[in-house]
Each structure stands twice: as C-alpha cells, then as structure tokens.
Design a protein around this motif. Structure first.
Motif, PDB file in Angstrom:
ATOM      1  N   UNK A   1       0.814  -1.218   0.000  1.00  0.00           N
ATOM      2  CA  UNK A   1       0.000   0.000   0.000  1.00  0.00           C
ATOM      3  C   UNK A   1       0.847   1.267   0.000  1.00  0.00           C
ATOM      4  N   UNK A   2       2.172   1.113  -0.061  1.00  0.00           N
ATOM      5  CA  UNK A   2       3.097   2.265  -0.055  1.00  0.00           C
ATOM      6  C   UNK A   2       2.844   3.195   1.126  1.00  0.00           C
ATOM      7  N   UNK A   3       2.667   2.592   2.300  1.00  0.00           N
ATOM      8  CA  UNK A   3       2.413   3.335   3.528  1.00  0.00           C
ATOM      9  C   UNK A   3       3.669   3.309   4.393  1.00  0.00           C
ATOM     10  N   UNK A   4       3.973   4.430   5.046  1.00  0.00           N
ATOM     11  CA  UNK A   4       5.088   4.507   5.986  1.00  0.00           C
ATOM     12  C   UNK A   4       4.528   4.627   7.399  1.00  0.00           C
ATOM     13  N   UNK A   5       4.516   3.548   8.170  1.00  0.00           N
ATOM     14  CA  UNK A   5       3.971   3.597   9.536  1.00  0.00           C
ATOM     15  C   UNK A   5       4.885   4.388  10.467  1.00  0.00           C
ATOM     16  N   UNK A   6       4.350   4.744  11.613  1.00  0.00           N
ATOM     17  CA  UNK A   6       5.156   5.424  12.629  1.00  0.00           C
ATOM     18  C   UNK A   6       5.947   4.426  13.466  1.00  0.00           C
ATOM     19  N   UNK A   7       5.493   3.195  13.508  1.00  0.00           N
ATOM     20  CA  UNK A   7       6.240   2.121  14.163  1.00  0.00           C
ATOM     21  C   UNK A   7       5.822   0.788  13.556  1.00  0.00           C
ATOM     22  N   UNK A   8       6.758  -0.153  13.514  1.00  0.00           N
ATOM     23  CA  UNK A   8       6.524  -1.486  12.954  1.00  0.00           C
ATOM     24  C   UNK A   8       6.946  -2.518  13.992  1.00  0.00           C
ATOM     25  N   UNK A   9       6.086  -3.495  14.236  1.00  0.00           N
ATOM     26  CA  UNK A   9       6.346  -4.537  15.222  1.00  0.00           C
ATOM     27  C   UNK A   9       6.726  -5.823  14.490  1.00  0.00           C
ATOM     28  N   UNK A  10       7.866  -6.415  14.888  1.00  0.00           N
ATOM     29  CA  UNK A  10       8.398  -7.615  14.247  1.00  0.00           C
ATOM     30  C   UNK A  10       8.627  -8.712  15.278  1.00  0.00           C
TER      31      UNK A  10
END
Length: 443
Positions: A261-270
C-alpha cells in the motif's frame, strides 16, 4: 522415547496453558520444508511453526553463524554491556523500513513483548491515554498486547480499559452488510462515532493494525484501507502502528504487508521469523516513541548476541536467496491451485491472501456463510494423516492457514494440493474419524 511416550509425558507434566494442538504429532527433526516425527515419518509443513521458519528449518548458514557466535561471545546483557550484533541488526532493520523521520529500534523476545512495548510507549510518548485496535486482531498474550487484541483467544481475560476496538474491513464478511465502500464505512465509523464518543482524537495516541489479520483468519482488507487509515492518523495527530509479527519479512511477496500500500507507519512490530528460529522481536519506530522513557520496558536477554546474529543472517538469506520473489510467485501459483479446489468443493467459501500468507475459509453454506468449524478441524487432521501439516485460525476457527517456509517449491505445492484434494474428498465421503478429530480442540 517414541511418539506415544512423548505425548503421554507431555500430557502429564506440560501446562495446558502452553498448548494449542491439532493432531497427535511429535517432532524429532526438521530440515527445509519437512518435519520428521519419532516414527521417522516425513511431513511437508505448511505452517512454518506459526510462520517462524520463513527461511526453512535447519539452514546451515544460520547454524554456522550460531556456533561461531556462541564460541566468541555466548551472552552479554545488552541493557548494560552492549556488543555490535544488536547495533548492526538495528541498522539493517531501519534500512528496510520506510519513513522519512529519525528511527530507533527496541528489542525483545516475542511478538507479545514487542506489542507490549507499543501498549506502553505510544501513549507515554503522545501523552494521550487511549489506543485503537481492531476486532479480530491478534497482538499477543501479555497484558498490554492482549488488551490491543480483538481475538476470541483473549476474550476470557479482561485487559486494560484504555483500548477501543473497531471493525476490521473483511470483504468476505462485511460487518456493515455491503462490500461497497467497505473502507469508507470503517473510516467513517471511526471518525463520526468513535472519535466523537469514547475515544476522541485528543486522547487517542495510536492505532494498531495488521496489514493482513493472520490469526483472525487471513483477512485481507481492501487496497485502499491502509492508505486511508494512514491519512486518518495524520489528520488527527495519531500514530499508525503496523503489527508485522506474522506476515512481515517477505511472506506477502514484499518485505512487509504495508509495502503493498506504499504506507510509511510510525512504528513497525516484528517477531516470529526474525531470528530464523531463535527468539527475538523488535519494534522499529519514531525516535520520540522509543525514547519516551528510560528503562521502562527492558528484558535481560533482549537483543542477545546469539539471537541478533541469527537475525542478521536470516535477513541476508531472505535477500540473497530471493525468497521474497519466491513468496510472490509460488504464492500466486498456490492460490490459483486452491481456487481450482474451491470450484470443486462447495465447502470452500473463500480463498484469499498475498504471497505465502493464504487463508481458505470453510463454510456449511455459501449463502449463509455459516462457519464449518468441525469440518475445518477434520480437513487439517486428515491432511496430517496424509503427510501434510496445516493449522486452522480465524475468529470462528474455520480458516485453513497456509504459511509455509518461503523456500517452498512448485512441486511441494502440487503435493499439498493433492493432499488437500484427498482430505476434502474424504470429508465429503465421511471417511474421516471425527472422534479422533475431537480430541484436539485447536483454537
């Protein structure tokens, strides 16, 4: 110890709180996409151990790296005496996650403690008490991560009262009754109802979401959902948090589900696949989120040298062996073959997914979409008997989850389809022993 002896010992001394079982398998060894039990029977694994073994089992590169690292430095607590693997891993994760802002990385052991980090630090960083998440979402088993979750697995417990849960856009089961404008209906509900009543924007710190709801049933939202959700967050000064614990790191045919979706999140959980089988999780996010407090969310073994070294090697394998491309191409082929099965078996109500995150939803009737719960368990059990491992998920426990190692081949997909075909045929002809199936409750 044979399988029966091991299962008896397991039943006697291992806590049921630690179990979710679908059939009476025990594991002696595993290599690549295959698992071997204590009778030396080989199974093709479509679970990857709940999507942990993205690079397959027993990869020699990871094994060699672990031995080398253990001999050089088996442990240091990175909380007080850091070494370089954790720093290099953080640099690598920052390099593959979008966002034109300063980032930092937090490390833990599992998806649960990583989402616990979000539950703590996002409200603290924004000085806002509330969070939004989605019905059907699964974010973990600790208090904060459980509170963010909207899955029946957590419904027996009362979590924190600061989280408001809203409907997730499910094209197969639209909660507002129509597939038309599915994203718009959800966004409008949040803006016109939730924001004006129980969770006003000035009190809402973040929205936590999965790009594909995995344990919720491999639910794939409309293409415009994440961009519209991101815009909503930007309009109201709310952080967008993407939970990529299960579908991230190449599984969907991109590094992350939100890349579609070409979105830049503020944080990513892995989590899960990050360590190639070693326990490690991470949050990559805005500096102001992860620096919201000092020593407020730390664990002695976080980012330990072994897990960090394994994670660095795992990321290199995914890139160098082109596993993301394989996930995309083999995933498309797998989905096509499953759709052909759907045309032959009325019980298959929906086939959906991206890459090698695929869900097959079973229903008693195509019109009412009544969940075929026991039948789903039976198909998984029969597949196990035939040498194929699959689990089922979903808020109704009626979705066969297909999340194999990203190394799976076209020939292995063909074998999988032949087994599933036989299992569905045996279900129709009532050749599956339901009493055996009922001994294993799964979800």
């Amino acid at each position: 110890m044979n399988s029966e002896e091991l299962l008896q010992a397991d039943s006697k001394i291992i806590s049921n709180a630690l179990k979710i079982r679908f059939y009476p398998i025990t594991v002696k060894a595993a290599k690549g996409t295959k698992i071997i039990d204590h009778q030396d029977k080989e199974y093709l694994d479509l679970t990857a151990g709940w999507a942990v073994a993205n690079t397959g089992y027993g990869d020699k590169r990871v094994a060699d790296k672990l031995q080398e690292q253990y001999e050089a430095l088996s442990f240091t607590t990175q909380l007080s005496a850091p070494e370089e693997n954790m720093v290099h891993l953080a640099e690598k994760l920052i390099s593959i996650i979008p966002g034109d802002f300063e980032k930092k990385v937090w490390f833990g052991h599992s998806g649960s403690d990583a989402n616990e980090c979000i539950a703590k630090l996002v409200p603290l960083s924004q000085n806002k008490p509330r969070m939004l998440s989605f019905m059907g979402g699964y974010h973990g088993q600790t208090l904060g991560s459980m509170s963010l979750s909207g899955h029946p697995a957590q419904s027996k417990f009362i979590g924190s009262g600061n989280v408001v849960k809203v409907p997730y856009p499910n094209p197969y089961r639209p909660l507002f009754g129509s597939k038309e404008n599915l994203t718009g209906n959800i966004i409008d509900f949040i803006e016109s109802e939730v924001f004006t009543t129980i969770s006003p924007p000035e009190d809402t710190a973040g929205i936590v979401v999965e790009g594909i709801q995995s344990d919720g049933g491999l639910v794939v939202p409309p293409d415009d959902f994440l961009p519209e959700l991101k815009k909503l967050c930007e309009d109201h000064n709310i952080y967008l948090i993407m939970d990529e614990v299960k579908v991230g790191l190449g599984r969907t045919g991109e590094w992350f589900s939100f890349d579609h979706a070409s979105v830049a999140p503020d944080a990513v959980v892995l989590g899960k696949p990050l360590g190639g089988g070693m326990p490690i999780s991470a949050v990559v996010g805005r500096k102001d989120i992860l620096d919201a407090g000092t020593a407020v969310h730390m664990f002695t073994a976080s980012g330990n040298p072994l897990s960090s070294a394994a994670a660095l090697e795992t990321l290199s394998i995914i890139k160098e062996e082109k596993l993301i491309r394989n996930a995309k191409e083999i995933g498309e082929y797998f989905s096509q073959q499953l759709c052909e099965l759907q045309a032959r078996y009325e019980i298959i109500g929906d086939v959906r997914g991206k890459g090698l995150a695929i869900g097959v939803e079973l229903v008693e009737d195509g019109e009412t979409k009544t969940p075929a719960i026991e039948e789903t368990a039976a198909v998984c059990y029969r597949s196990y008997e035939l040498g194929l491992l699959v689990y089922y998920v979903g808020i109704h426990s009626n979705v066969i989850e297909i999340t194999p190692p990203l190394t799976i081949t076209k020939e292995e997909v063909d074998f999988s389809i032949s087994v599933l075909d036989q299992a569905f045929k045996d279900l129709e002809e009532k050749k599956i022993d339901i009493e055996k199936v009922r001994k294993y409750s799964g979800w």
